[in-house]
Design a protein around this motif. Sequence first.
Motif, PDB file in Angstrom:
ATOM      1  N   UNK A 477      40.284  29.320  24.804  1.00 38.84           N
ATOM      2  CA  UNK A 477      39.675  29.186  25.599  1.00 38.84           C
ATOM      3  C   UNK A 477      39.149  31.083  25.803  1.00 38.84           C
ATOM      4  N   UNK A 478      37.197  31.447  25.862  1.00 38.36           N
ATOM      5  CA  UNK A 478      36.646  32.568  25.470  1.00 38.36           C
ATOM      6  C   UNK A 478      35.955  33.131  27.010  1.00 38.36           C
ATOM      7  N   UNK A 479      37.530  34.295  27.265  1.00 39.74           N
ATOM      8  CA  UNK A 479      37.259  35.124  28.389  1.00 39.74           C
ATOM      9  C   UNK A 479      36.215  35.047  28.649  1.00 39.74           C
ATOM     10  N   UNK A 480      36.211  35.130  30.309  1.00 37.78           N
ATOM     11  CA  UNK A 480      34.718  35.928  30.903  1.00 37.78           C
ATOM     12  C   UNK A 480      35.178  36.910  31.513  1.00 37.78           C
ATOM     13  N   UNK A 481      34.349  38.246  31.737  1.00 36.87           N
ATOM     14  CA  UNK A 481      34.526  39.575  32.249  1.00 36.87           C
ATOM     15  C   UNK A 481      33.845  39.288  33.347  1.00 36.87           C
ATOM     16  N   UNK A 482      34.039  40.270  34.438  1.00 38.72           N
ATOM     17  CA  UNK A 482      33.309  40.379  36.034  1.00 38.72           C
ATOM     18  C   UNK A 482      33.999  41.691  36.467  1.00 38.72           C
ATOM     19  N   UNK A 483      33.094  42.547  36.478  1.00 41.24           N
ATOM     20  CA  UNK A 483      33.356  44.039  37.156  1.00 41.24           C
ATOM     21  C   UNK A 483      32.983  43.959  38.512  1.00 41.24           C
ATOM     22  N   UNK A 484      34.083  44.634  39.548  1.00 41.54           N
ATOM     23  CA  UNK A 484      33.366  45.361  40.582  1.00 41.54           C
ATOM     24  C   UNK A 484      33.011  44.441  41.845  1.00 41.54           C
ATOM     25  N   UNK A 485      34.232  42.878  41.913  1.00 42.58           N
ATOM     26  CA  UNK A 485      34.107  41.667  42.860  1.00 42.58           C
ATOM     27  C   UNK A 485      34.430  42.607  44.387  1.00 42.58           C
ATOM     28  N   UNK A 486      33.202  42.535  45.070  1.00 44.32           N
ATOM     29  CA  UNK A 486      34.218  42.397  46.501  1.00 44.32           C
ATOM     30  C   UNK A 486      34.382  41.836  47.329  1.00 44.32           C
ATOM     31  N   UNK A 487      35.725  41.790  47.526  1.00 42.75           N
ATOM     32  CA  UNK A 487      35.829  40.299  48.572  1.00 42.75           C
ATOM     33  C   UNK A 487      36.629  40.563  49.968  1.00 42.75           C
ATOM     34  N   UNK A 488      35.867  40.418  50.954  1.00 43.53           N
ATOM     35  CA  UNK A 488      35.752  40.285  51.776  1.00 43.53           C
ATOM     36  C   UNK A 488      36.931  39.721  52.888  1.00 43.53           C
ATOM     37  N   UNK A 489      37.871  40.172  53.778  1.00 45.87           N
ATOM     38  CA  UNK A 489      38.612  39.909  54.201  1.00 45.87           C
ATOM     39  C   UNK A 489      38.173  38.500  54.849  1.00 45.87           C
TER      40      UNK A 489
END
Length: 615
Positions: A477-489
């Motif tokens: 598969x081709x990688x997909x990158x995502x920056x700065x994901x804020x995951x709330x508690x």
Amino acid sequence: MSGTHPAELFRPLGQGDLVTVGGYRLAAVLGAGGMGKVYLSYTLGGRPIALKVIRPEFSEDPEFRRRFQQEVRAAQRVQGLYTAPVIDFDTEGAQPWLATAYVPGPSLAHAVARHGRLPLRSVLQLTIGVAEALHVIQGAGIVHRDLKPANVLLASDGPRVIDFGIARAADATSLTSSGVSIGTPAFMAPEQASAGTVTAGTDIFALGQIIVFAATGAPAYGDGNSHAVLYRIVHEDPDLSGLPAELRPLATRCLSRDPDGRPTPTEVIKACHALSAEPLRQGEGWLPQAVAGSITERLQLPEPAATSPSLPTAAPTATEFSGPPRPATAPAPAPYPLQPPAPAYAPTQSAPAGLAPTPRYPTPPPYPTPPPGHQTRPPSYVAPGHPVPPPLDQTGYPPATPQGSRPKGLVVAGAIVGAVIGIAVIGSLLPDGSAENGKNTGSSGSRGNSADNPASPADGSPGRAGSGLGNQKRPEPTPASYQGINITANYQVMLADNPPRPDSGGSNGVMYNHGDFYYYFDTLFGGKEVGTANGKLVVLNNAQKGSLETCREETRYTEKIKLDQLTDGSEICVLSDAGHIAVATYRGKSDSKDASNYITVDLTVWRNAEAPKKH
């Protein structure tokens, strides 16, 4: 029909859109969201319907399919005057879909954005209609979970609540992306935002939000970053300063932080009637003239699109039957005649109580219209792929073939088949190796020669048998990158989402849901950790580089990692049971002065890197 339709109402079908679904010919795109795309189509009698096709990502999840089937069946029991009834569905096909009655009216969100807030009387009638819809929906054992202005349509005779029940099915996987989330942050209830608890009172809180939005044109807890909005919902009071004084007591009760302090739908209806000096009756004239004009626009419906080889058609399933298309304004040329279908007929499923079942017939394969001057095939023509029957004589039986006149082609074909069978029988009687000495000499007659058997390695070691598609290596598969994901508690992300969008873990919480990667905060003891409820995790050493190969080779599996074990830049392999692999790079947590509690990660995702695990 008018040939001009506003682009925002009826978008023409494009290259990526389907032409038919379940036998219904599609006419236009009504909208799209995180769960799928909604099309306009028609029943046999020409009644318009809204047909929602579920996204493939959901279709691949067995738990979603199970819940979707349950929720659709429950939705069939909802027969209120202020809901859009279920017309047809398919929960087992390659792409599940659901068809409901088409409502020719704008959503509350669209009406307020375009024409501003509604007058008091319209707000009261809106509230009564939505409350009555909730009464019927909850009577069927359903909690809407995602009641918001976009899910309330304004018809000429009152509001219609749509998409009830589907949110729970999606909550089984949380495969949501941009456009729709299960519980839109600005309209969540406090218990839904903080702990993922959902009850009938959750919908009443959303109704209070709708009252404020319709009467003021703005959400009760303001706009902005979703984390800040959620914090205000949980810890602060709503802004009711712009709300008419008559509506404040009712809105305040609906927006109570305590679910037990909120009124029932029946109590909401009684309160609305008490606030009006004149009797409230739904019907024509309940909306401002400008909003009513939007309804007229939505009555100018386009015709179904003609089948085109360039546009895709949903693949029929073994149980799929077709719903007939709406007749065109001009009769289309008849296709080549086919053999008549079998006389047996049965609907695909039982119709909702009080409604007759919609007949659905097998879908004939589409044929192009013959060019001018083309001779139409005789009635004995059979669709491609089926054997052509011999002509019948006067007795009704095929004529006997005269002796000595058998076709030469059949004789030759029979001889070839016989020769092949003979060679196969002789070959099966020979031992391994050459026919002369019975030893594997590596000659052209040997079975072990890699040149003659591409499936065998050149070194003579046992190779993969055969060369069929089932033995082909899974493409990388081709990688997909995502920056700065804020995951709330107490929120989670699903690797199948594009982009990954944090979502609540539902009533079970993230630790007992199906999230691929979550951030858990123990409100009682203050513990913080990241984890997975749908796979396994591996914290990489400093000397390791996060990659697909590294994650595949690692075996130091765990399901939970204490947050204090991570530092800025720590890499975690996330291997989901759905077959997706990701490297989550920890970038830190929120400051103590921040209004919300969350962590920040970067994600690199390889989707469908492995075969899904069966449970």
